[in-house]
Design a protein around this motif. Structure first.
Motif, PDB file in Angstrom:
ATOM      1  N   ILE A   1       0.841  -1.202   0.000  1.00  0.00           N
ATOM      2  CA  ILE A   1       0.000   0.000   0.000  1.00  0.00           C
ATOM      3  C   ILE A   1       0.875   1.252   0.000  1.00  0.00           C
ATOM      4  O   ILE A   1       0.628   2.209  -0.744  1.00  0.00           O
ATOM      5  CB  ILE A   1      -0.959   0.001   1.192  1.00  0.00           C
ATOM      6  CG1 ILE A   1      -2.041  -1.071   1.000  1.00  0.00           C
ATOM      7  CG2 ILE A   1      -1.617   1.375   1.371  1.00  0.00           C
ATOM      8  CD1 ILE A   1      -2.941  -1.266   2.200  1.00  0.00           C
ATOM      9  N   ILE A   2       1.925   1.252   0.815  1.00  0.00           N
ATOM     10  CA  ILE A   2       2.842   2.401   0.854  1.00  0.00           C
ATOM     11  C   ILE A   2       3.566   2.565  -0.477  1.00  0.00           C
ATOM     12  O   ILE A   2       3.652   3.670  -1.027  1.00  0.00           O
ATOM     13  CB  ILE A   2       3.855   2.237   2.001  1.00  0.00           C
ATOM     14  CG1 ILE A   2       3.159   2.401   3.351  1.00  0.00           C
ATOM     15  CG2 ILE A   2       4.976   3.267   1.868  1.00  0.00           C
ATOM     16  CD1 ILE A   2       4.063   2.159   4.538  1.00  0.00           C
ATOM     17  N   ASP A   3       4.087   1.461  -1.017  1.00  0.00           N
ATOM     18  CA  ASP A   3       4.855   1.535  -2.267  1.00  0.00           C
ATOM     19  C   ASP A   3       3.983   1.957  -3.449  1.00  0.00           C
ATOM     20  O   ASP A   3       4.425   2.725  -4.310  1.00  0.00           O
ATOM     21  CB  ASP A   3       5.496   0.173  -2.556  1.00  0.00           C
ATOM     22  CG  ASP A   3       6.591  -0.183  -1.561  1.00  0.00           C
ATOM     23  OD1 ASP A   3       7.077   0.734  -0.874  1.00  0.00           O
ATOM     24  OD2 ASP A   3       6.949  -1.374  -1.466  1.00  0.00           O
TER      25      ASP A   3
ATOM     26  N   PHE B   1      -0.928   6.504   4.293  1.00  0.00           N
ATOM     27  CA  PHE B   1      -1.125   5.801   5.556  1.00  0.00           C
ATOM     28  C   PHE B   1      -2.621   5.770   5.883  1.00  0.00           C
ATOM     29  O   PHE B   1      -3.161   4.765   6.318  1.00  0.00           O
ATOM     30  CB  PHE B   1      -0.386   6.505   6.692  1.00  0.00           C
ATOM     31  CG  PHE B   1       1.090   6.668   6.476  1.00  0.00           C
ATOM     32  CD1 PHE B   1       1.805   5.770   5.704  1.00  0.00           C
ATOM     33  CD2 PHE B   1       1.759   7.733   7.059  1.00  0.00           C
ATOM     34  CE1 PHE B   1       3.171   5.921   5.505  1.00  0.00           C
ATOM     35  CE2 PHE B   1       3.123   7.893   6.874  1.00  0.00           C
ATOM     36  CZ  PHE B   1       3.832   6.991   6.095  1.00  0.00           C
ATOM     37  N   ASN B   2      -3.258   6.911   5.648  1.00  0.00           N
ATOM     38  CA  ASN B   2      -4.679   7.046   5.936  1.00  0.00           C
ATOM     39  C   ASN B   2      -5.486   6.781   4.667  1.00  0.00           C
ATOM     40  O   ASN B   2      -5.029   7.041   3.560  1.00  0.00           O
ATOM     41  CB  ASN B   2      -4.968   8.461   6.458  1.00  0.00           C
ATOM     42  CG  ASN B   2      -6.342   8.582   7.061  1.00  0.00           C
ATOM     43  OD1 ASN B   2      -6.897   7.602   7.554  1.00  0.00           O
ATOM     44  ND2 ASN B   2      -6.904   9.769   7.023  1.00  0.00           N
ATOM     45  N   GLY B   3      -6.707   6.269   4.816  1.00  0.00           N
ATOM     46  CA  GLY B   3      -7.555   6.020   3.664  1.00  0.00           C
ATOM     47  C   GLY B   3      -7.137   4.821   2.842  1.00  0.00           C
ATOM     48  O   GLY B   3      -7.507   4.686   1.672  1.00  0.00           O
ATOM     49  N   TYR B   4      -6.356   3.917   3.445  1.00  0.00           N
ATOM     50  CA  TYR B   4      -5.846   2.775   2.686  1.00  0.00           C
ATOM     51  C   TYR B   4      -6.943   1.818   2.216  1.00  0.00           C
ATOM     52  O   TYR B   4      -6.764   1.076   1.253  1.00  0.00           O
ATOM     53  CB  TYR B   4      -4.823   2.002   3.518  1.00  0.00           C
ATOM     54  CG  TYR B   4      -5.338   1.466   4.837  1.00  0.00           C
ATOM     55  CD1 TYR B   4      -6.029   0.257   4.912  1.00  0.00           C
ATOM     56  CD2 TYR B   4      -5.125   2.152   6.025  1.00  0.00           C
ATOM     57  CE1 TYR B   4      -6.495  -0.233   6.110  1.00  0.00           C
ATOM     58  CE2 TYR B   4      -5.592   1.673   7.224  1.00  0.00           C
ATOM     59  CZ  TYR B   4      -6.274   0.481   7.271  1.00  0.00           C
ATOM     60  OH  TYR B   4      -6.744   0.003   8.471  1.00  0.00           O
TER      61      TYR B   4
ATOM     62  N   TYR C   1      -6.519   0.558  -4.496  1.00  0.00           N
ATOM     63  CA  TYR C   1      -6.665  -0.619  -5.358  1.00  0.00           C
ATOM     64  C   TYR C   1      -5.989  -1.829  -4.717  1.00  0.00           C
ATOM     65  O   TYR C   1      -6.512  -2.958  -4.764  1.00  0.00           O
ATOM     66  CB  TYR C   1      -6.041  -0.335  -6.734  1.00  0.00           C
ATOM     67  CG  TYR C   1      -5.874  -1.562  -7.592  1.00  0.00           C
ATOM     68  CD1 TYR C   1      -6.969  -2.116  -8.276  1.00  0.00           C
ATOM     69  CD2 TYR C   1      -4.622  -2.188  -7.710  1.00  0.00           C
ATOM     70  CE1 TYR C   1      -6.807  -3.253  -9.056  1.00  0.00           C
ATOM     71  CE2 TYR C   1      -4.459  -3.320  -8.486  1.00  0.00           C
ATOM     72  CZ  TYR C   1      -5.557  -3.856  -9.154  1.00  0.00           C
ATOM     73  OH  TYR C   1      -5.409  -4.988  -9.905  1.00  0.00           O
ATOM     74  N   THR C   2      -4.820  -1.641  -4.125  1.00  0.00           N
ATOM     75  CA  THR C   2      -4.078  -2.747  -3.521  1.00  0.00           C
ATOM     76  C   THR C   2      -4.875  -3.408  -2.406  1.00  0.00           C
ATOM     77  O   THR C   2      -4.936  -4.636  -2.300  1.00  0.00           O
ATOM     78  CB  THR C   2      -2.734  -2.234  -2.970  1.00  0.00           C
ATOM     79  OG1 THR C   2      -1.969  -1.696  -4.052  1.00  0.00           O
ATOM     80  CG2 THR C   2      -1.945  -3.344  -2.307  1.00  0.00           C
ATOM     81  N   TYR C   3      -5.492  -2.597  -1.568  1.00  0.00           N
ATOM     82  CA  TYR C   3      -6.305  -3.116  -0.463  1.00  0.00           C
ATOM     83  C   TYR C   3      -7.509  -3.881  -1.007  1.00  0.00           C
ATOM     84  O   TYR C   3      -7.812  -4.997  -0.569  1.00  0.00           O
ATOM     85  CB  TYR C   3      -6.745  -1.935   0.406  1.00  0.00           C
ATOM     86  CG  TYR C   3      -7.558  -2.306   1.630  1.00  0.00           C
ATOM     87  CD1 TYR C   3      -6.948  -2.455   2.869  1.00  0.00           C
ATOM     88  CD2 TYR C   3      -8.936  -2.487   1.556  1.00  0.00           C
ATOM     89  CE1 TYR C   3      -7.677  -2.776   3.992  1.00  0.00           C
ATOM     90  CE2 TYR C   3      -9.680  -2.809   2.676  1.00  0.00           C
ATOM     91  CZ  TYR C   3      -9.045  -2.954   3.896  1.00  0.00           C
ATOM     92  OH  TYR C   3      -9.772  -3.277   4.997  1.00  0.00           O
ATOM     93  N   LYS C   4      -8.205  -3.293  -1.960  1.00  0.00           N
ATOM     94  CA  LYS C   4      -9.408  -3.932  -2.508  1.00  0.00           C
ATOM     95  C   LYS C   4      -9.057  -5.231  -3.230  1.00  0.00           C
ATOM     96  O   LYS C   4      -9.813  -6.215  -3.134  1.00  0.00           O
ATOM     97  CB  LYS C   4     -10.112  -2.969  -3.459  1.00  0.00           C
ATOM     98  CG  LYS C   4     -10.724  -1.756  -2.757  1.00  0.00           C
ATOM     99  CD  LYS C   4     -11.372  -0.817  -3.754  1.00  0.00           C
ATOM    100  CE  LYS C   4     -12.000   0.388  -3.048  1.00  0.00           C
ATOM    101  NZ  LYS C   4     -12.613   1.333  -4.005  1.00  0.00           N
ATOM    102  N   LYS C   5      -7.929  -5.250  -3.929  1.00  0.00           N
ATOM    103  CA  LYS C   5      -7.517  -6.465  -4.635  1.00  0.00           C
ATOM    104  C   LYS C   5      -7.187  -7.578  -3.643  1.00  0.00           C
ATOM    105  O   LYS C   5      -7.541  -8.749  -3.858  1.00  0.00           O
ATOM    106  CB  LYS C   5      -6.304  -6.178  -5.513  1.00  0.00           C
ATOM    107  CG  LYS C   5      -5.873  -7.371  -6.377  1.00  0.00           C
ATOM    108  CD  LYS C   5      -4.722  -6.998  -7.286  1.00  0.00           C
ATOM    109  CE  LYS C   5      -4.373  -8.167  -8.224  1.00  0.00           C
ATOM    110  NZ  LYS C   5      -3.975  -9.369  -7.470  1.00  0.00           N
ATOM    111  N   ALA C   6      -6.501  -7.229  -2.563  1.00  0.00           N
ATOM    112  CA  ALA C   6      -6.180  -8.231  -1.547  1.00  0.00           C
ATOM    113  C   ALA C   6      -7.451  -8.829  -0.956  1.00  0.00           C
ATOM    114  O   ALA C   6      -7.541 -10.037  -0.732  1.00  0.00           O
ATOM    115  CB  ALA C   6      -5.325  -7.614  -0.446  1.00  0.00           C
TER     116      ALA C   6
END
Length: 340
Positions: A147-149, A154-157, A161-166
């Motif tokens: 998420i960082i890369d 930090f906020n609103g993660y 897209y990375t969070y939703k895909k996981a």
């Protein structure tokens, strides 16, 4: 005597400070608002003598109140100062894997950077146990790093897209795996073991967001256009025992010592009889506010009670239904004529 608090005047937004054991961050906004509404702050500085994670100091800065941050633990002071001086790129380096965490924990001579990494990645902020259990530690660590890369947030993660895909990937796994992850997600929040299948939180990112808010205090200005920098009238810092402040006059002294009759990891054992004697003497020339849930010395009285804030001790035990309170020496008043 009871102090007043008009809760409508409490600052909006989340409290700021290190994610630190024993921190008063959950009530720091109320504490500072109590001070503002009951005492004349003209020509006064708030002395945060057991500063710890800096929540009270940070709240003073946000409100444009001159403050002196002190803690006998030089590591705590070093971490607080380091975050204030750092930038977002530095904060990104604080997330580490389970393997690296235990290497740092067992390192003999730790730097302030090491201590911050242990703080951000530890269970209960104890700098001893990794934030996630072995079964999910790599999954959570890799998600936070991705998420960082990929998104530099930090906020609103949750919206990335990375969070939703996981989330989608793990929902598509076999039903047995999903069931195991959902069981993990049902564990109590204090255990901080919510699973990636639920994807409810990424605690490491949330802690970096807390640090970012603290770090930003040194780069912004208060409503009175006074910069939050070291070496000026807004913020001063020290690592002294409480007795060092014996000669203060006409100041506001806020004290948050380790709870009496409980286990704690304070730098030096506190002799409470001597400490209470010092408070009584110091209160003759200053406003002295003591934060605790009970005080054995009958020279003190409760002047405000935070009925929704129960303390949790460093041993992990609760307070038995008792609430956080503010105490003052009996017979010492305040400047607000609205107080009962």
């Amino acid at each position: 005597m009871n102090l007043i608090l008009d809760e409508k005047k409490i600052r909006k937004g989340k409290p700021v400070g290190l994610p630190y054991q024993g921190s008063k961050k959950k009530i720091s906004k109320k504490i500072i608002e109590v001070i503002k509404q009951n005492f004349d702050l003209k020509d006064k500085k708030v002395y945060d003598i057991f500063g710890g994670g800096g929540a009270i100091t940070a709240e003073c800065l946000i409100n444009g109140i001159p403050v002196h941050y002190n803690d006998l633990d030089s590591t705590a002071v070093g971490m607080f100062t380091k975050v204030l001086y750092s930038d977002k790129e530095y904060l990104k380096t604080l997330i580490i894997s389970r393997e690296d965490f235990f290497k740092l924990r067992d390192k003999e001579n730790k730097t302030i950077d090491d201590e911050l990494k242990l703080l951000v990645n530890s269970f209960g902020n104890n700098r001893k146990n990794y934030l996630h259990n072995e079964a999910i530690s790599d999954i959570k660590y890799n998600l936070a790093k991705d998420i960082i890369d990929n998104h530099d947030v930090f906020n609103g993660y949750i919206q990335t897209y990375t969070y939703k895909k996981a989330f989608a990937d793990y929902k598509s796994k076999d039903s047995k795996r999903v069931q195991q992850l959902e069981c993990l997600g049902q564990l109590q929040r204090v255990q901080q073991l919510e699973c990636l299948g639920q994807l409810q939180r990424v605690p490491q990112l949330e802690r970096l967001e807390q640090l970012k808010k603290l770090q930003q205090l040194s780069q912004t200005e208060s409503s009175g256009n006074r910069p939050y920098r070291f070496g000026n009238s807004i913020l001063s810092i020290s690592t002294e025992p409480y007795q060092y402040f014996s000669d203060l006059t006409n100041q506001i002294i806020y004290l948050d010592p380790p709870y009496e009759n409980t286990r704690h990891n304070y730098k030096v054992a506190l002799n409470y009889s001597d400490f209470y004697d010092w408070c009584v003497k110091t209160a003759k020339d200053n406003i002295v506010l003591l934060s605790s849930y009970e005080i054995s010395d009958n020279r003190f009285e409760c002047v405000f009670e935070f009925k929704k804030a129960r303390p949790t001790f460093q041993s992990g035990t609760g307070s038995g239904g008792k609430y956080e309170k503010l105490f003052m020496v009996k017979g010492t008043g305040c400047d607000n004529d609205k107080v009962d």
